[in-house]
Design an enzyme around this catalytic site. Structure first.
Site, PDB file in Angstrom:
ATOM      1  N   SER A   1       0.863  -1.190   0.000  1.00 40.62           N
ATOM      2  CA  SER A   1       0.000   0.000   0.000  1.00 40.62           C
ATOM      3  C   SER A   1       0.893   1.231   0.000  1.00 40.62           C
ATOM      4  O   SER A   1       2.013   1.193   0.541  1.00 40.62           O
ATOM      5  CB  SER A   1      -0.873  -0.009   1.258  1.00 40.62           C
ATOM      6  OG  SER A   1      -1.397   1.280   1.505  1.00 40.62           O
TER       7      SER A   1
ATOM      8  N   TYR B   1      -1.359  -1.103  10.116  1.00 36.49           N
ATOM      9  CA  TYR B   1      -1.517  -1.404   8.685  1.00 36.49           C
ATOM     10  C   TYR B   1      -0.254  -0.987   7.925  1.00 36.49           C
ATOM     11  O   TYR B   1       0.299  -1.766   7.141  1.00 36.49           O
ATOM     12  CB  TYR B   1      -2.754  -0.658   8.168  1.00 36.49           C
ATOM     13  CG  TYR B   1      -3.085  -0.885   6.714  1.00 36.49           C
ATOM     14  CD1 TYR B   1      -3.632  -2.091   6.280  1.00 36.49           C
ATOM     15  CD2 TYR B   1      -2.856   0.113   5.768  1.00 36.49           C
ATOM     16  CE1 TYR B   1      -3.943  -2.296   4.938  1.00 36.49           C
ATOM     17  CE2 TYR B   1      -3.174  -0.082   4.428  1.00 36.49           C
ATOM     18  CZ  TYR B   1      -3.713  -1.286   4.023  1.00 36.49           C
ATOM     19  OH  TYR B   1      -4.023  -1.484   2.697  1.00 36.49           O
TER      20      TYR B   1
HETATM   21  N1  LIG Z   1      -8.771  -0.573  -1.742  1.00 35.44           N
HETATM   22  C1  LIG Z   1      -7.803   0.265  -1.378  1.00 35.44           C
HETATM   23  O1  LIG Z   1      -7.997   1.503  -1.304  1.00 35.44           O
HETATM   24  C2  LIG Z   1      -6.412  -0.265  -1.090  1.00 35.44           C
HETATM   25  C3  LIG Z   1      -5.366   0.674  -0.995  1.00 35.44           C
HETATM   26  C4  LIG Z   1      -4.075   0.223  -0.716  1.00 35.44           C
HETATM   27  C5  LIG Z   1      -3.836  -1.144  -0.566  1.00 35.44           C
HETATM   28  N2  LIG Z   1      -4.866  -2.030  -0.665  1.00 35.44           N
HETATM   29  C6  LIG Z   1      -4.536  -3.453  -0.489  1.00 35.44           C
HETATM   30  O2  LIG Z   1      -5.043  -4.181  -1.593  1.00 35.44           O
HETATM   31  C7  LIG Z   1      -5.344  -5.529  -1.186  1.00 35.44           C
HETATM   32  C8  LIG Z   1      -6.776  -5.872  -1.570  1.00 35.44           C
HETATM   33  O3  LIG Z   1      -7.630  -4.977  -0.895  1.00 35.44           O
HETATM   34  P1  LIG Z   1      -9.126  -4.681  -1.369  1.00 35.44           P
HETATM   35  O4  LIG Z   1      -9.342  -3.226  -1.252  1.00 35.44           O
HETATM   36  O5  LIG Z   1      -9.402  -5.361  -2.648  1.00 35.44           O
HETATM   37  O6  LIG Z   1      -9.922  -5.335  -0.130  1.00 35.44           O
HETATM   38  P2  LIG Z   1     -10.856  -6.628  -0.023  1.00 35.44           P
HETATM   39  O7  LIG Z   1     -11.232  -6.709   1.409  1.00 35.44           O
HETATM   40  O8  LIG Z   1     -11.938  -6.536  -1.041  1.00 35.44           O
HETATM   41  O9  LIG Z   1      -9.881  -7.827  -0.404  1.00 35.44           O
HETATM   42  C9  LIG Z   1      -9.139  -8.543   0.546  1.00 35.44           C
HETATM   43  C10 LIG Z   1      -9.366 -10.031   0.294  1.00 35.44           C
HETATM   44  O10 LIG Z   1      -8.573 -10.763   1.240  1.00 35.44           O
HETATM   45  C11 LIG Z   1      -9.387 -11.788   1.806  1.00 35.44           C
HETATM   46  N3  LIG Z   1      -8.891 -12.143   3.139  1.00 35.44           N
HETATM   47  C12 LIG Z   1      -8.970 -11.438   4.290  1.00 35.44           C
HETATM   48  N4  LIG Z   1      -8.404 -12.112   5.294  1.00 35.44           N
HETATM   49  C13 LIG Z   1      -7.946 -13.290   4.779  1.00 35.44           C
HETATM   50  C14 LIG Z   1      -7.270 -14.410   5.325  1.00 35.44           C
HETATM   51  N5  LIG Z   1      -6.948 -14.484   6.628  1.00 35.44           N
HETATM   52  N6  LIG Z   1      -6.954 -15.425   4.502  1.00 35.44           N
HETATM   53  C15 LIG Z   1      -7.285 -15.393   3.188  1.00 35.44           C
HETATM   54  N7  LIG Z   1      -7.934 -14.359   2.614  1.00 35.44           N
HETATM   55  C16 LIG Z   1      -8.255 -13.313   3.395  1.00 35.44           C
HETATM   56  C17 LIG Z   1     -10.791 -11.189   1.848  1.00 35.44           C
HETATM   57  O11 LIG Z   1     -11.795 -12.180   1.982  1.00 35.44           O
HETATM   58  C18 LIG Z   1     -10.833 -10.459   0.513  1.00 35.44           C
HETATM   59  O12 LIG Z   1     -11.252 -11.302  -0.539  1.00 35.44           O
HETATM   60  C19 LIG Z   1      -5.090  -5.565   0.324  1.00 35.44           C
HETATM   61  O13 LIG Z   1      -3.801  -6.100   0.557  1.00 35.44           O
HETATM   62  C20 LIG Z   1      -5.150  -4.112   0.725  1.00 35.44           C
HETATM   63  O14 LIG Z   1      -4.416  -3.858   1.898  1.00 35.44           O
HETATM   64  C21 LIG Z   1      -6.149  -1.622  -0.931  1.00 35.44           C
END
Ligand SMILES: NC(=O)c1ccc[n+]([C@@H]2O[C@H](COP(=O)([O-])OP(=O)(O)OC[C@H]3O[C@@H](n4cnc5c(N)ncnc54)[C@H](O)[C@@H]3O)[C@@H](O)[C@H]2O)c1
Length: 259
Positions: free
Chosen positions: A145, A158
């Site tokens: 991130s 985080y």
């Molecule tokens: N959306 C944003 O603004 C953003 C910004 C920066 C970084 N990210 C990163 O991008 C990645 C995806 O995030 P997103 O926004 O798509 O969120 P999201 O919550 O939609 O996706 C996360 C996925 O991880 C799965 N998950 C959670 N805990 C788990 C576990 N213990 N074992 C297996 N699977 C597990 C969830 O079920 C989900 O499918 C993450 O690493 C997040 O930190 C997102």
């Protein structure tokens, strides 16, 4: 817009039921990859695999549990006969609202965040690397991130976990580069995933506040969407990304640029 550059490549995506991981599964399949969609939310991952089509299938995994990670990886390997790539993307975002500051946080929030978002990425690494070295052209993409290097007054757990993911990726790229593995990082900025859109619809006033907040900080015409990241992951897992190792891709519409 897709092509066939991942034809036949065998890839596991950890964290694939929603958001960026779900979009990535669909993009990888559309580019010809054989994809294992692994997630703690097996119903969601199963639906994503069905929508992705091709040779995509879903498995349950809890990335905080070593045995579960090994089992999911073995399922992918036995189905595909090996592994060429992994997108290690899962994060537990349920505790992020309690991730206040270094003095106030409950240490249980720190422990849970590290258990999934950092230790979980190490467990996935340990499971896939022995298979990726056999591939001869193995590639890993981690999702961290912009918060890892942006500096923020809130969510320190985080950010600490994500900074650790950046370090892990560089370590893997350095340690196993000579054995054909590349390891790179996707570092998204604020991204409006499908799930976030639904949550925003339920609370329009707050949604507008945050959309305005991030738009004011993003030198672009719009906010990021999951598909913006899926294309970058596909490139890094393909031959087009073969000479890229140990890099962090800030995919954020320019929000971390400085004047
Ligand atoms: N959306 C944003 O603004 C953003 C910004 C920066 C970084 N990210 C990163 O991008 C990645 C995806 O995030 P997103 O926004 O798509 O969120 P999201 O919550 O939609 O996706 C996360 C996925 O991880 C799965 N998950 C959670 N805990 C788990 C576990 N213990 N074992 C297996 N699977 C597990 C969830 O079920 C989900 O499918 C993450 O690493 C997040 O930190 C997102």
């Amino acid at each position: 817009m897709t092509n066939n550059r991942l034809k036949g490549r065998r890839i596991i995506v950890f964290g694939s039921a929603t958001g960026i991981g779900a979009a990535t599964v669909k993009r990888l399949a559309a580019e010809g990859a054989r994809v294992c969609a692994a997630d703690i939310n097996i119903d969601g991952a199963t639906q994503v695999a069905q929508e992705a089509g091709g040779e995509t299938f879903a498995v349950h995994v809890d990335i905080s549990d070593e045995a579960s990670v090994q089992k999911a990886t073995e399922e992918a390997v036995s189905c595909f006969g090996g592994l060429d790539g992994a997108h290690i993307n899962a994060a537990d975002l349920r505790v992020i609202m309690e991730d206040s500051d270094a003095l106030a946080i409950d240490l249980a929030v720190f422990d849970r965040t590290i258990a999934v978002n950092l230790r979980g990425h190490l467990l996935c690494t340990r499971a896939v690397v022995p298979h990726l070295t056999k591939s001869g052209k193995g590639a890993i993409v981690y999702t961290s991130s912009g918060s890892a290097h942006g500096g923020e007054p809130t969510r320190p757990c985080y950010a600490m976990a994500k900074a650790g993911v950046n370090a892990l990726a560089r370590h893997v790229g350095a340690r196993w580069g000579k054995e054909g593995i590349t390891a790179n990082v996707l570092a998204p900025g604020f991204t409006v995933t499908g799930e976030m859109k639904k949550a925003m619809e339920a609370n329009a006033e707050e949604a507008k506040h945050w959309a305005d907040y991030f738009m004011a900080r993003t030198p672009h015409t719009r906010l990021g969407e999951s598909e913006d990241h899926a294309g970058v992951v596909a490139m890094l897992l393909s031959e087009d990304g073969r000479w890229i190792n140990g890099a962090i891709y800030d995919v954020n519409g320019g929000s971390l640029m400085r004047a």
